[in-house]
Enzyme design. Structure first.
Site, PDB file in Angstrom:
ATOM      1  N   ARG A  15       0.426   1.895  -1.973  1.00 27.41           N
ATOM      2  CA  ARG A  15      -0.134   1.988  -3.243  1.00 27.41           C
ATOM      3  C   ARG A  15      -0.696   0.787  -3.798  1.00 27.41           C
ATOM      4  O   ARG A  15      -1.299   0.832  -5.013  1.00 27.41           O
ATOM      5  CB  ARG A  15       0.818   2.487  -4.058  1.00 27.41           C
ATOM      6  CG  ARG A  15       1.107   3.993  -3.928  1.00 27.41           C
ATOM      7  CD  ARG A  15       2.364   4.923  -4.806  1.00 27.41           C
ATOM      8  NE  ARG A  15       3.525   4.568  -4.246  1.00 27.41           N
ATOM      9  CZ  ARG A  15       4.647   4.587  -4.589  1.00 27.41           C
ATOM     10  NH1 ARG A  15       4.688   4.790  -6.181  1.00 27.41           N
ATOM     11  NH2 ARG A  15       5.947   4.132  -4.299  1.00 27.41           N
ATOM     12  N   THR A  79      15.979   2.398   6.143  1.00 31.18           N
ATOM     13  CA  THR A  79      16.644   1.114   5.685  1.00 31.18           C
ATOM     14  C   THR A  79      17.517   0.661   6.548  1.00 31.18           C
ATOM     15  O   THR A  79      17.912  -0.697   6.759  1.00 31.18           O
ATOM     16  CB  THR A  79      16.876   1.162   4.151  1.00 31.18           C
ATOM     17  OG1 THR A  79      17.795   2.590   4.027  1.00 31.18           O
ATOM     18  CG2 THR A  79      16.007   1.154   2.951  1.00 31.18           C
ATOM     19  N   GLY A 101      12.047  -7.460  -0.127  1.00 33.17           N
ATOM     20  CA  GLY A 101      11.019  -8.122  -0.296  1.00 33.17           C
ATOM     21  C   GLY A 101       9.846  -7.716  -1.763  1.00 33.17           C
ATOM     22  O   GLY A 101       9.201  -8.682  -2.063  1.00 33.17           O
ATOM     23  N   GLU A 152      20.988  10.480  -1.786  1.00 40.12           N
ATOM     24  CA  GLU A 152      19.505  10.192  -2.048  1.00 40.12           C
ATOM     25  C   GLU A 152      18.889  11.344  -2.870  1.00 40.12           C
ATOM     26  O   GLU A 152      19.357  12.508  -2.961  1.00 40.12           O
ATOM     27  CB  GLU A 152      18.689  10.196  -0.531  1.00 40.12           C
ATOM     28  CG  GLU A 152      19.061   8.768  -0.052  1.00 40.12           C
ATOM     29  CD  GLU A 152      18.765   7.661  -0.904  1.00 40.12           C
ATOM     30  OE1 GLU A 152      17.673   7.385  -1.056  1.00 40.12           O
ATOM     31  OE2 GLU A 152      19.682   6.640  -1.035  1.00 40.12           O
ATOM     32  N   ASN A 384     -21.224 -42.151  -6.905  1.00 38.66           N
ATOM     33  CA  ASN A 384     -19.975 -42.489  -5.876  1.00 38.66           C
ATOM     34  C   ASN A 384     -20.212 -41.991  -4.333  1.00 38.66           C
ATOM     35  O   ASN A 384     -19.957 -42.775  -3.592  1.00 38.66           O
ATOM     36  CB  ASN A 384     -18.794 -42.046  -6.161  1.00 38.66           C
ATOM     37  CG  ASN A 384     -18.547 -40.524  -6.480  1.00 38.66           C
ATOM     38  OD1 ASN A 384     -19.637 -39.917  -6.752  1.00 38.66           O
ATOM     39  ND2 ASN A 384     -17.480 -39.736  -6.207  1.00 38.66           N
TER      40      ASN A 384
HETATM   41  C1  UD1 Z   1      16.254   3.214  -1.589  1.00 35.72           C
HETATM   42  C2  UD1 Z   1      17.440   3.470  -1.244  1.00 35.72           C
HETATM   43  C3  UD1 Z   1      17.986   4.253  -2.732  1.00 35.72           C
HETATM   44  C4  UD1 Z   1      17.700   3.257  -3.682  1.00 35.72           C
HETATM   45  C5  UD1 Z   1      16.413   3.029  -3.849  1.00 35.72           C
HETATM   46  C6  UD1 Z   1      16.136   1.796  -4.883  1.00 35.72           C
HETATM   47  C7  UD1 Z   1      17.841   4.126   1.147  1.00 35.72           C
HETATM   48  C8  UD1 Z   1      17.954   5.192   2.123  1.00 35.72           C
HETATM   49  N1  UD1 Z   1      17.655   4.558  -0.467  1.00 35.72           N
HETATM   50  O1  UD1 Z   1      15.396   4.280  -1.680  1.00 35.72           O
HETATM   51  O2  UD1 Z   1      19.348   4.544  -2.702  1.00 35.72           O
HETATM   52  O3  UD1 Z   1      18.070   3.818  -4.964  1.00 35.72           O
HETATM   53  O4  UD1 Z   1      16.003   2.276  -2.532  1.00 35.72           O
HETATM   54  O5  UD1 Z   1      14.760   1.302  -4.805  1.00 35.72           O
HETATM   55  O6  UD1 Z   1      18.151   3.091   1.176  1.00 35.72           O
HETATM   56  N2  UD1 Z   1      12.280  -0.456   4.110  1.00 35.72           N
HETATM   57  C9  UD1 Z   1      11.998  -1.206   5.418  1.00 35.72           C
HETATM   58  N3  UD1 Z   1      11.987  -0.357   6.755  1.00 35.72           N
HETATM   59  C10 UD1 Z   1      12.334   1.019   6.540  1.00 35.72           C
HETATM   60  C11 UD1 Z   1      12.660   1.506   5.228  1.00 35.72           C
HETATM   61  C12 UD1 Z   1      12.472   0.788   4.084  1.00 35.72           C
HETATM   62  O7  UD1 Z   1      11.550  -2.369   5.558  1.00 35.72           O
HETATM   63  O8  UD1 Z   1      12.379   1.459   7.754  1.00 35.72           O
HETATM   64  C13 UD1 Z   1      12.013  -1.150   3.124  1.00 35.72           C
HETATM   65  C14 UD1 Z   1      10.820  -1.083   2.083  1.00 35.72           C
HETATM   66  O9  UD1 Z   1       9.902  -1.665   2.372  1.00 35.72           O
HETATM   67  C15 UD1 Z   1      11.420  -1.043   0.721  1.00 35.72           C
HETATM   68  C16 UD1 Z   1      12.807  -0.876   0.778  1.00 35.72           C
HETATM   69  O10 UD1 Z   1      13.272  -0.911   2.309  1.00 35.72           O
HETATM   70  O11 UD1 Z   1      11.066  -2.383   0.312  1.00 35.72           O
HETATM   71  C17 UD1 Z   1      13.275   0.382   0.163  1.00 35.72           C
HETATM   72  O12 UD1 Z   1      12.596   1.556   1.135  1.00 35.72           O
HETATM   73  P1  UD1 Z   1      12.175   3.056   0.526  1.00 35.72           P
HETATM   74  O13 UD1 Z   1      11.649   3.917   1.530  1.00 35.72           O
HETATM   75  O14 UD1 Z   1      11.182   2.670  -0.803  1.00 35.72           O
HETATM   76  O15 UD1 Z   1      13.720   3.427  -0.090  1.00 35.72           O
HETATM   77  P2  UD1 Z   1      13.954   4.223  -1.380  1.00 35.72           P
HETATM   78  O16 UD1 Z   1      13.331   5.520  -1.220  1.00 35.72           O
HETATM   79  O17 UD1 Z   1      13.302   3.828  -2.557  1.00 35.72           O
END
Ligand code: UD1
Ligand code: CA
Length: 456
Positions: A15, A79, A101, A152, A384
């Site tokens: 995005r 995650t 990050g 979630e 210069n």
């Molecule tokens: C996650 C949490 C959620 C929380 C929210 C807060 C989980 C399952 N859920 O959801 O409970 O309320 O964050 O913002 O953890 N990432 C990786 N590799 C992956 C997946 C994610 O590096 O395989 C990183 C993403 O770049 C991101 C972060 O982890 O920075 C969160 O991942 P995202 O998929 O956005 O989780 P949310 O659905 O937001």
């Protein structure tokens, strides 16, 4: 306690609509990821490992020399899977803190509080209450208030959706226990992902209590997904910096039109007009006044000096009670002594200007040593550069350089010398004398201006 930090940064940042990986987009002049690494550093983490995504090689390349380990997560499986990639690099630590990050403004104080609140538990969560919890994982608690699990958004049903306490994502855990829980997380959920959040239920099933703490501000745990969110966080960060400066005694004409992209150190009663940008390390002495629309980068300005509107100062030092601008450009290694005056459309690079000297209009001074009480006339140029090398111009104390003088370096103007206007100075000018080099002025007697030929 040896702390390990896993920073998740494998998201694609679709995005952002950008060729630059999301975590390298700047906030306050530094990549998002650099803010997170700075927070880890403030916690004196023993080891930091950043999990970056497939094809995101630009991220480790841009952050080289930060002293952290890198783990590639080739497939984005969730995650929990992401944290698992960081575990080998965090071997030897006692506890692991999970950061993100793209969540740049987390305060070290908040993380310290989380670490302390969860000191007795093998797992601690940073949670908070939100008026609109949509999209977040919800914290499910027992009647006695104990944390039971996280559900979630996509898996939540019924009353779970009404829970307003959310998971910020930041977690602290005992490393060995975390490794065990991560190995047991499955992916039978709405998104088919390995959820880090599932370790909470696993810890509870193991009979553990789960600790928690809350951040001070919502913005500390706000993630950046697009440029709109990035701009909102930038403004919030800048407003905080502006407030901090005002509370320390700096007057800002408008705190909403102030930008700090580095570190600004200020004396007493400093006043800063609108639309100024400060980058790198900037020091402003007591009573310094900065006019509107100035850019100051890596520079030091002495007490009582005034910088008038529209100046660009980069890598320069300015003494006390000097006057600079409007429209002056001071480049790296420009050093202006006390009580100097540098005026409009003057560029100074790698040059010392001595005490009380004036370079007031339309002048280029590069690779030069100018003594004290020198007057450099309008339109003076130090030539210069010979096309291959740079050469030095030396001007002695009390010299007077007439307007439109070209000083062809290497060249020396002696103390108290006067250079006549329009001179192209190719050889040294002796002290105390007038040196002038310009074609003799002639007047042609009887000359007539041509007239238009009559039309045929
Ligand atoms: C996650 C949490 C959620 C929380 C929210 C807060 C989980 C399952 N859920 O959801 O409970 O309320 O964050 O913002 O953890 N990432 C990786 N590799 C992956 C997946 C994610 O590096 O395989 C990183 C993403 O770049 C991101 C972060 O982890 O920075 C969160 O991942 P995202 O998929 O956005 O989780 P949310 O659905 O937001
Ligand atoms: Ca998210």
């Amino acid at each position: 306690m040896k702390l390990g930090v896993a920073v998740l940064a494998a998201g694609q940042g679709t995005r952002m609509c950008s060729d630059l990986p999301k975590v390298l987009h700047p906030l306050a002049g530094r990549p998002l990821l650099a803010h997170v690494l700075a927070a880890a550093k403030a916690l004196e983490a023993e080891r930091v490992c950043v999990v970056y995504g497939h094809g995101g090689e630009a991220v480790p390349a841009a952050m080289a020399g930060q002293g952290c380990a890198w783990a590639e997560q080739a497939e984005r499986l969730g995650t929990a899977h992401a944290v698992l990639q960081a575990m080998p690099a965090l071997a030897g630590t006692d506890r692991v803190l999970v950061l993100y990050g793209d969540v740049p403004l987390i305060r070290p104080e908040t993380l310290r509080r989380l670490i302390e609140h969860a000191a007795a538990a093998p797992l601690g969560l940073l949670t908070m209450h939100l008026a609109d919890p949509t999209g977040y994982g919800r914290i499910v608690r027992a009647h006695d208030g104990r944390i039971l699990r996280i559900v979630e958004q996509n898996d939540a049903v019924g009353a779970e959706l009404a829970i307003d306490e959310v998971n910020t994502g930041m977690v602290i855990a005992d490393r060995a226990r975390l490794a065990d829980w991560l190995g047991r997380v499955g992916n039978a959920n709405a998104q088919g992902e390995f959820y880090l959040t599932d370790i909470v239920a696993l810890a509870v099933a193991d009979g553990e209590t789960v600790g928690c703490a809350a951040p001070h501000d919502e913005q500390e745990v706000a993630g950046v997904n697009d440029r709109v969110q990035l701009a909102i966080l930038e403004r919030w960060f800048q407003a905080r910096e502006a407030e901090r400066l005002m509370r320390s005694g700096v007057s800002l004409a408008d705190p909403a039109r102030f930008d700090l992209r580095g570190r600004l150190e200020t004396g007493r009663d400093v006043a800063i007009d609108i639309n100024c940008v400060f980058e790198g390390e900037v020091h402003l002495g007591d009573r310094v006044r900065i006019g509107p629309n100035c850019v100051l980068r890596d520079c030091a300005i002495g007490p009582d000096t005034q910088i008038f509107a529209n100046c660009v100062i980069d890598g320069a030092k300015v003494g006390a009670a000097a006057l600079v601008g409007p429209f002056s450009r001071l480049r790296p290694e420009a050093e202006l002594a006390d009580a100097t005056h540098v005026g409009n459309f003057v560029e100074i690079k790698k040059a010392q200007v001595g005490r009380g000297s004036k370079v007031n209009h339309l002048t280029y001074v590069g690779d030069a040593r100018i003594g004290s009480d020198v007057n450099v006339g309008a339109g003076t140029i130090t030539c210069n550069y010979d096309g291959a090398n740079k050469h030095l111009t030396v001007i002695g104390d009390g010299a007077f350089i007439g307007s439109n003088t070209a000083l062809v370096a290497p060249v020396t103007v002696g103390e108290g010398a006067t250079i006549g206007a329009g001179t192209t100075l190719g050889r040294d000018a002796p002290p105390g004398k007038l040196t002038v080099a310009r074609p003799k002025q002639v007047t042609i007697e009887g000359w007539k201006r041509p007239t238009k030929a009559p039309k045929a």
